[in-house]
Design an enzyme around this catalytic site. Sequence first.
Site, PDB file in Angstrom:
ATOM      1  CG  ASP A  15      10.971  12.589  -9.538  1.00  0.00           C
ATOM      2  OD1 ASP A  15      12.072  13.482  -9.067  1.00  0.00           O
ATOM      3  OD2 ASP A  15      11.209  11.668 -10.698  1.00  0.00           O
ATOM      4  CB  CYS A  45      16.065  21.780  -3.670  1.00  0.00           C
ATOM      5  SG  CYS A  45      14.741  21.994  -4.596  1.00  0.00           S
ATOM      6  CB  CYS A 139      10.695   9.802 -16.073  1.00  0.00           C
ATOM      7  SG  CYS A 139      12.438  10.626 -14.366  1.00  0.00           S
ATOM      8  CG  ASP A 219      24.037   7.540 -23.808  1.00  0.00           C
ATOM      9  OD1 ASP A 219      24.555   7.946 -22.965  1.00  0.00           O
ATOM     10  OD2 ASP A 219      23.608   8.896 -24.663  1.00  0.00           O
ATOM     11  CG  ASN A 418       0.625  19.920 -18.182  1.00  0.00           C
ATOM     12  OD1 ASN A 418      -0.358  20.059 -18.058  1.00  0.00           O
ATOM     13  ND2 ASN A 418       1.071  21.118 -17.714  1.00  0.00           N
ATOM     14  N   GLY A 597      15.882  18.786 -22.010  1.00  0.00           N
ATOM     15  CA  GLY A 597      16.307  18.573 -20.617  1.00  0.00           C
ATOM     16  C   GLY A 597      17.207  18.950 -20.099  1.00  0.00           C
ATOM     17  CD  GLU A 600      14.530  25.632 -17.368  1.00  0.00           C
ATOM     18  OE1 GLU A 600      13.244  25.542 -16.828  1.00  0.00           O
ATOM     19  OE2 GLU A 600      14.465  25.795 -18.514  1.00  0.00           O
TER      20      GLU A 600
HETATM   21  N1  LIG Z   1       7.806  16.217 -24.065  1.00  0.00           N
HETATM   22  C1  LIG Z   1       8.064  15.687 -22.748  1.00  0.00           C
HETATM   23  N2  LIG Z   1       8.017  14.814 -21.997  1.00  0.00           N
HETATM   24  C2  LIG Z   1       8.002  13.766 -21.069  1.00  0.00           C
HETATM   25  C3  LIG Z   1      10.172  14.552 -20.310  1.00  0.00           C
HETATM   26  C4  LIG Z   1      10.280  15.717 -21.113  1.00  0.00           C
HETATM   27  O1  LIG Z   1      11.904  16.343 -20.965  1.00  0.00           O
HETATM   28  N3  LIG Z   1       9.534  15.771 -22.435  1.00  0.00           N
HETATM   29  N4  LIG Z   1       9.808  14.290 -19.024  1.00  0.00           N
HETATM   30  C5  LIG Z   1       9.645  13.248 -18.449  1.00  0.00           C
HETATM   31  C6  LIG Z   1       9.822  12.953 -17.366  1.00  0.00           C
HETATM   32  S1  LIG Z   1      11.361  13.091 -16.245  1.00  0.00           S
HETATM   33  C7  LIG Z   1       9.962  13.051 -16.337  1.00  0.00           C
HETATM   34  S2  LIG Z   1       9.454  12.811 -14.408  1.00  0.00           S
HETATM   35  C8  LIG Z   1       7.446  13.022 -16.378  1.00  0.00           C
HETATM   36  C9  LIG Z   1       7.062  14.187 -15.386  1.00  0.00           C
HETATM   37  O2  LIG Z   1       5.872  13.677 -15.107  1.00  0.00           O
HETATM   38  P1  LIG Z   1       5.452  14.241 -14.291  1.00  0.00           P
HETATM   39  O3  LIG Z   1       5.524  14.137 -13.022  1.00  0.00           O
HETATM   40  O4  LIG Z   1       3.388  13.716 -14.545  1.00  0.00           O
HETATM   41  O5  LIG Z   1       5.031  16.021 -14.889  1.00  0.00           O
HETATM   42  P2  LIG Z   1       3.923  16.870 -14.901  1.00  0.00           P
HETATM   43  O6  LIG Z   1       3.842  16.135 -16.613  1.00  0.00           O
HETATM   44  O7  LIG Z   1       5.336  18.167 -14.751  1.00  0.00           O
HETATM   45  O8  LIG Z   1       2.877  16.977 -14.121  1.00  0.00           O
HETATM   46  C10 LIG Z   1       2.771  17.270 -12.945  1.00  0.00           C
HETATM   47  C11 LIG Z   1       1.360  17.928 -12.373  1.00  0.00           C
HETATM   48  O9  LIG Z   1       1.510  18.076 -10.999  1.00  0.00           O
HETATM   49  C12 LIG Z   1       0.824  18.808 -10.729  1.00  0.00           C
HETATM   50  N5  LIG Z   1       1.075  19.094  -8.876  1.00  0.00           N
HETATM   51  C13 LIG Z   1       1.894  19.113  -8.744  1.00  0.00           C
HETATM   52  N6  LIG Z   1       1.702  18.690  -6.731  1.00  0.00           N
HETATM   53  C14 LIG Z   1       1.156  18.398  -7.193  1.00  0.00           C
HETATM   54  C15 LIG Z   1       0.236  17.716  -5.965  1.00  0.00           C
HETATM   55  O10 LIG Z   1       0.177  17.899  -4.893  1.00  0.00           O
HETATM   56  N7  LIG Z   1      -1.393  17.602  -5.763  1.00  0.00           N
HETATM   57  C16 LIG Z   1      -1.672  17.257  -7.609  1.00  0.00           C
HETATM   58  N8  LIG Z   1      -3.043  17.086  -7.861  1.00  0.00           N
HETATM   59  N9  LIG Z   1      -0.790  17.763  -8.347  1.00  0.00           N
HETATM   60  C17 LIG Z   1       0.334  18.636  -8.111  1.00  0.00           C
HETATM   61  C18 LIG Z   1       1.634  19.705 -11.142  1.00  0.00           C
HETATM   62  O11 LIG Z   1       0.947  21.767 -11.049  1.00  0.00           O
HETATM   63  C19 LIG Z   1       1.412  19.192 -12.553  1.00  0.00           C
HETATM   64  O12 LIG Z   1       0.421  20.116 -13.984  1.00  0.00           O
HETATM   65  O13 LIG Z   1       7.309  13.794 -17.262  1.00  0.00           O
HETATM   66  C20 LIG Z   1       7.729  13.033 -18.767  1.00  0.00           C
HETATM   67  N10 LIG Z   1       7.544  13.278 -19.954  1.00  0.00           N
HETATM   68  N1  LIG Z   2      15.309  21.375 -10.180  1.00  0.00           N
HETATM   69  C1  LIG Z   2      15.367  20.438 -10.847  1.00  0.00           C
HETATM   70  N2  LIG Z   2      15.289  18.718 -10.650  1.00  0.00           N
HETATM   71  C2  LIG Z   2      14.852  17.391 -11.116  1.00  0.00           C
HETATM   72  C3  LIG Z   2      13.644  18.064 -12.015  1.00  0.00           C
HETATM   73  C4  LIG Z   2      13.359  19.184 -12.254  1.00  0.00           C
HETATM   74  O1  LIG Z   2      12.498  19.077 -13.506  1.00  0.00           O
HETATM   75  N3  LIG Z   2      13.991  20.325 -11.707  1.00  0.00           N
HETATM   76  N4  LIG Z   2      13.325  16.475 -13.056  1.00  0.00           N
HETATM   77  C5  LIG Z   2      14.168  15.530 -11.762  1.00  0.00           C
HETATM   78  C6  LIG Z   2      13.095  14.080 -13.057  1.00  0.00           C
HETATM   79  S1  LIG Z   2      12.185  13.611 -13.087  1.00  0.00           S
HETATM   80  C7  LIG Z   2      13.891  13.912 -13.530  1.00  0.00           C
HETATM   81  S2  LIG Z   2      14.064  12.651 -14.385  1.00  0.00           S
HETATM   82  C8  LIG Z   2      16.046  13.619 -13.888  1.00  0.00           C
HETATM   83  C9  LIG Z   2      16.876  14.624 -14.957  1.00  0.00           C
HETATM   84  O2  LIG Z   2      17.447  15.529 -14.526  1.00  0.00           O
HETATM   85  P1  LIG Z   2      18.892  14.861 -14.989  1.00  0.00           P
HETATM   86  O3  LIG Z   2      19.672  13.054 -14.967  1.00  0.00           O
HETATM   87  O4  LIG Z   2      20.055  15.036 -15.068  1.00  0.00           O
HETATM   88  O5  LIG Z   2      18.449  14.777 -16.997  1.00  0.00           O
HETATM   89  P2  LIG Z   2      18.833  16.480 -17.206  1.00  0.00           P
HETATM   90  O6  LIG Z   2      18.908  17.103 -16.282  1.00  0.00           O
HETATM   91  O7  LIG Z   2      17.767  16.756 -18.174  1.00  0.00           O
HETATM   92  O8  LIG Z   2      20.285  15.910 -18.736  1.00  0.00           O
HETATM   93  C10 LIG Z   2      21.554  16.032 -17.894  1.00  0.00           C
HETATM   94  C11 LIG Z   2      22.550  16.317 -19.408  1.00  0.00           C
HETATM   95  O9  LIG Z   2      22.094  14.816 -20.389  1.00  0.00           O
HETATM   96  C12 LIG Z   2      23.093  15.752 -20.978  1.00  0.00           C
HETATM   97  N5  LIG Z   2      22.424  14.655 -22.223  1.00  0.00           N
HETATM   98  C13 LIG Z   2      21.820  15.201 -22.999  1.00  0.00           C
HETATM   99  N6  LIG Z   2      20.935  14.684 -24.039  1.00  0.00           N
HETATM  100  C14 LIG Z   2      22.376  13.137 -23.593  1.00  0.00           C
HETATM  101  C15 LIG Z   2      22.889  11.472 -24.820  1.00  0.00           C
HETATM  102  O10 LIG Z   2      22.026  11.756 -25.945  1.00  0.00           O
HETATM  103  N7  LIG Z   2      23.658  11.071 -23.852  1.00  0.00           N
HETATM  104  C16 LIG Z   2      23.978  12.031 -22.536  1.00  0.00           C
HETATM  105  N8  LIG Z   2      24.738  10.462 -22.126  1.00  0.00           N
HETATM  106  N9  LIG Z   2      23.424  13.101 -21.652  1.00  0.00           N
HETATM  107  C17 LIG Z   2      22.600  13.476 -22.917  1.00  0.00           C
HETATM  108  C18 LIG Z   2      22.867  16.853 -21.298  1.00  0.00           C
HETATM  109  O11 LIG Z   2      23.736  17.408 -21.449  1.00  0.00           O
HETATM  110  C19 LIG Z   2      22.671  17.032 -19.398  1.00  0.00           C
HETATM  111  O12 LIG Z   2      23.590  17.586 -18.790  1.00  0.00           O
HETATM  112  O13 LIG Z   2      16.132  15.230 -12.819  1.00  0.00           O
HETATM  113  C20 LIG Z   2      15.611  15.225 -11.674  1.00  0.00           C
HETATM  114  N10 LIG Z   2      15.816  17.103 -10.621  1.00  0.00           N
HETATM  115  S1  SF4 Z   3      13.777  19.700  -1.214  1.00  0.00           S
HETATM  116 FE1  SF4 Z   3      13.761  19.735  -3.453  1.00  0.00          FE
HETATM  117  S2  SF4 Z   3      15.694  18.184  -4.469  1.00  0.00           S
HETATM  118 FE2  SF4 Z   3      14.448  17.322  -2.213  1.00  0.00          FE
HETATM  119  S3  SF4 Z   3      12.100  16.641  -3.415  1.00  0.00           S
HETATM  120 FE3  SF4 Z   3      11.570  19.037  -2.678  1.00  0.00          FE
HETATM  121  S4  SF4 Z   3      11.923  19.604  -4.521  1.00  0.00           S
HETATM  122 FE4  SF4 Z   3      13.145  17.464  -4.534  1.00  0.00          FE
HETATM  123 MO   LIG Z   4      11.813  11.809 -14.489  1.00  0.00          MO
END
Ligand SMILES: Nc1nc2c(c(=O)[nH]1)N[C@H]1C(S)=C(S)[C@@H](COP(=O)(O)OP(=O)(O)OC[C@H]3O[C@@H](n4cnc5c(=O)[nH]c(N)nc54)[C@H](O)[C@@H]3O)O[C@H]1N2
Ligand SMILES: Nc1nc2c(c(=O)[nH]1)N[C@H]1C(S)=C(S)[C@@H](COP(=O)(O)OP(=O)(O)OC[C@H]3O[C@@H](n4cnc5c(=O)[nH]c(N)nc54)[C@H](O)[C@@H]3O)O[C@H]1N2
Ligand code: SF4
Ligand SMILES: [Mo]
Length: 734
Positions: A15, A45, A139, A219, A418, A597, A600
């Site tokens: 995102d 990336c 988020c 926090d 999802n 979290g 990956e």
């Molecule tokens: N239990 C739990 N829930 C969480 C989180 C968690 O850590 N634990 N994390 C939260 C966070 S940080 C976030 S950002 C949100 C993320 O929430 P979302 O961004 O909705 O991510 P996903 O639920 O993985 O769903 C994304 C879906 O979009 C599909 N997709 C990918 N690319 C495309 C595309 O180009 N077009 C279409 N139509 N579909 C596509 C993928 O196949 C996947 O099924 O989830 C939150 N929900």
């Molecule tokens: N490759 C890849 N990149 C991504 C994503 C992905 O799915 N894949 N998702 C994107 C999205 S939507 C998001 S939201 C971001 C999230 O990415 P980040 O903001 O980096 O969050 P996380 O990787 O879930 O966790 C970061 C750190 O939080 C620490 N942590 C755990 N619990 C706590 C707590 O209670 N307090 C504090 N202070 N730290 C804690 C963990 O040890 C970990 O090192 O990444 C984004 N970038």
């Molecule tokens: S290139 Fe990597 S960091 Fe940039 S938007 Fe795509 S997945 Fe995210």
């Molecule tokens: Mo997120």
Amino acid sequence: MAKNQQIYSVCTICDIGCQLRAETEDGKLKRMKAHDNPALARNVCYKGTAAAHIHNHADRLKTPLKRVGERGDDQWEEITYAQAIDEIAQRLKTLVAKYGPETLAVSTSGWNTQTTHSLDRRFMNALGTPNYISGVSLCAGNTAAVNKFTYGWFPFPDIPNSKCIVLFGHNPRKHSWTPIFNMINQARAAGAKVIVLDPRVSEQAEVADMHLSLRSGTDAAMMLGWLHVIINEELYDKDFVAAHTLGFEELRGRVNEYPLDRVSAITGVDAQSIAEAARLYATAESACIPWTPITDMQISSTSAIRLQGILRAITGNIDIPGGEIFGGFDPNYIPESKIGNHEMLSAEQKAKQLGADLHPAYTYCAQEMLSEHTERVYGYGYADIVMGCYMANPSATFRAMVTEQPYPVKAFFVLGNNALMSYPNQHQILKGMLNQELIVVQDIFMTPTAMLADYVLPGDVFSERNHISDYWNWKLGMTLSQKAVEPPAEACSSFQFWRDLGHRFGFEELFPWETIEDMLDYRLTPSGKTFEELADANYMYINPPEYRKYRKTGFATPSGKVELKSSVLEKLGFDPLPYYREGPAVSEEYPYHVFTGVREDAFFQTGQRQVKVLRDRMPSPKLFMHPRDAEREGIVDHDWVKLQTATGEVTAKVLVQDSMKAGHIRVPHGWWYPEMRGDAKLAGSFISSDAVLCPDDPEFLDYEQGIPHFKGFPGRIVKLENPPEGMSEQVLAG
Ligand SMILES: Nc1nc2c(c(=O)[nH]1)N[C@H]1C(S)=C(S)[C@@H](COP(=O)(O)OP(=O)(O)OC[C@H]3O[C@@H](n4cnc5c(=O)[nH]c(N)nc54)[C@H](O)[C@@H]3O)O[C@H]1N2
Ligand SMILES: Nc1nc2c(c(=O)[nH]1)N[C@H]1C(S)=C(S)[C@@H](COP(=O)(O)OP(=O)(O)OC[C@H]3O[C@@H](n4cnc5c(=O)[nH]c(N)nc54)[C@H](O)[C@@H]3O)O[C@H]1N2
Ligand code: SF4
Ligand SMILES: [Mo]
């Protein structure tokens, strides 16, 4: 196509939205490659460069599907898009006639479907349902909503120019939010100090100037401790506080309830380090606290988010270079907040928004208390920043699907999300989905959520559509995203879906656009340009910020000031001052503090597990443990274990790591097994998904927003002899 012959597309695999270049061959995407601008080229990336493997994947959905077996049986017939949209419209009309429009709930996150332009909200508002839920409730969207209580907007950090960067957990890396990673490095090279608060020694913690290894979920207490130091040592910006804030004395009173010995006892960090970090932050020439999802997912989430805002404000870091910038709406682009047509939904229907009674913070109920002030400062009454400011509460929505209280929710549309695995309490979500009369899912793969649908619509991907990426009004700017290849013939964009559904409901006047390009041209009207003209210019711009705008306009809060004591929260019956609340305690039975979290590198959230080049990098889910804990449990590196809580269990492989905090366990998010499709229930989505672990009854949620406590809940470990049956760490086809 553009005259320049280069095709620039905004990657939506994660995102953060990097602009990449598409290379095509015979009408197919050959590869996505880095930008030709060297500064932007670093922002890619290995997921971005794997885009062709995703977009051309053999398992991509290409034809609309209609369920033929029982719900969840994953049995389908192929139908045309025209038939699908006709039947969906017909069935939705029947349900609306029977139960009322609020029977429709919609779940999406918006960034990967890209072309919605808030037409989902426009449709829902015309129909009469307030029940929009989104991944952004966990988020950034919810953070945006809560930030507005303090100073009327959600600021964006000016990381590159900052002299001090504070990361609450947030851990950008080379392959995780690469542009933010690069910005932090750029600032560091220019002398910025970095403070990391993280239980683990994360990648950012390893190179930070200070690392505070706090207990997960504490926090808010930590920030109250910082404020204790900053206020009592008079390190705050007295002029700013006097001129632009309200409630400082009350805040001081609250902060004095958190002396450092108390904060130290809660967080597990020594008082001296807490004080030093607070001083470093408060005395820096400029400082920022970039948004972090970590404080979006805790039982004290609202207070933690408010505390970040309060820290920014009283240290004078608002709307200054290197601080936090208040962008406002982009004058060149009609905002989604306007297109959503939130005025159209009646007060009576808004009052039905699920969850608003107990947890109103990001619902219409609380956010509309800011409308006249938002209009005064920013020109529009509704500011749906990061699409997160007028949502229903997901837990309340799924509960209504199960219990049919306070009214039946019987239709559920999910686009590019999802949903089954992306909220707390996956067991309840499944029950709720099984109790639906109509489920429509649009996705690019057959996900566990899609398997539960009546209709599955194949989505398009970013190389197949034109778009202009604005930053959801979080920061100013526009980035061009061009179509490089045609989508599969029967695929549908989210634009097409909502536009066509709107027409089936007689809302033609509200959906006058034929094509995505018409929509883009409409949104660009204030700029005097068309999409084609922008494409010719390789358009990408960031508006130069205007600092300290509040001196002219005041803040978009009821008082026009920064509300250290929130009048909105007070009116809603909540504590108007920030506080710390403890999550569920560990016990002899569940001795570990578990957090979800640590994203990956190989995947975005629940996605891409079927993409070989990415899955090879991370074949199975990993649970992190400290060596001392592993030894006590008789576990060695790479053992398979179950992590159990009072509500569910997750199977994963252990990584024993010195960097982990003792007594803590990490579970990953989003694991399911596409290779198990047909063999295990919903493709193994109940084996390793973090969403089964946390309860979401109201007493376990943050009071104001209804956010689950994903950071620091109690759990225990059980060693397994074998990995889950049917799971493959090697054999994946495409
Ligand atoms: N239990 C739990 N829930 C969480 C989180 C968690 O850590 N634990 N994390 C939260 C966070 S940080 C976030 S950002 C949100 C993320 O929430 P979302 O961004 O909705 O991510 P996903 O639920 O993985 O769903 C994304 C879906 O979009 C599909 N997709 C990918 N690319 C495309 C595309 O180009 N077009 C279409 N139509 N579909 C596509 C993928 O196949 C996947 O099924 O989830 C939150 N929900
Ligand atoms: N490759 C890849 N990149 C991504 C994503 C992905 O799915 N894949 N998702 C994107 C999205 S939507 C998001 S939201 C971001 C999230 O990415 P980040 O903001 O980096 O969050 P996380 O990787 O879930 O966790 C970061 C750190 O939080 C620490 N942590 C755990 N619990 C706590 C707590 O209670 N307090 C504090 N202070 N730290 C804690 C963990 O040890 C970990 O090192 O990444 C984004 N970038
Ligand atoms: S290139 Fe990597 S960091 Fe940039 S938007 Fe795509 S997945 Fe995210
Ligand atoms: Mo997120």
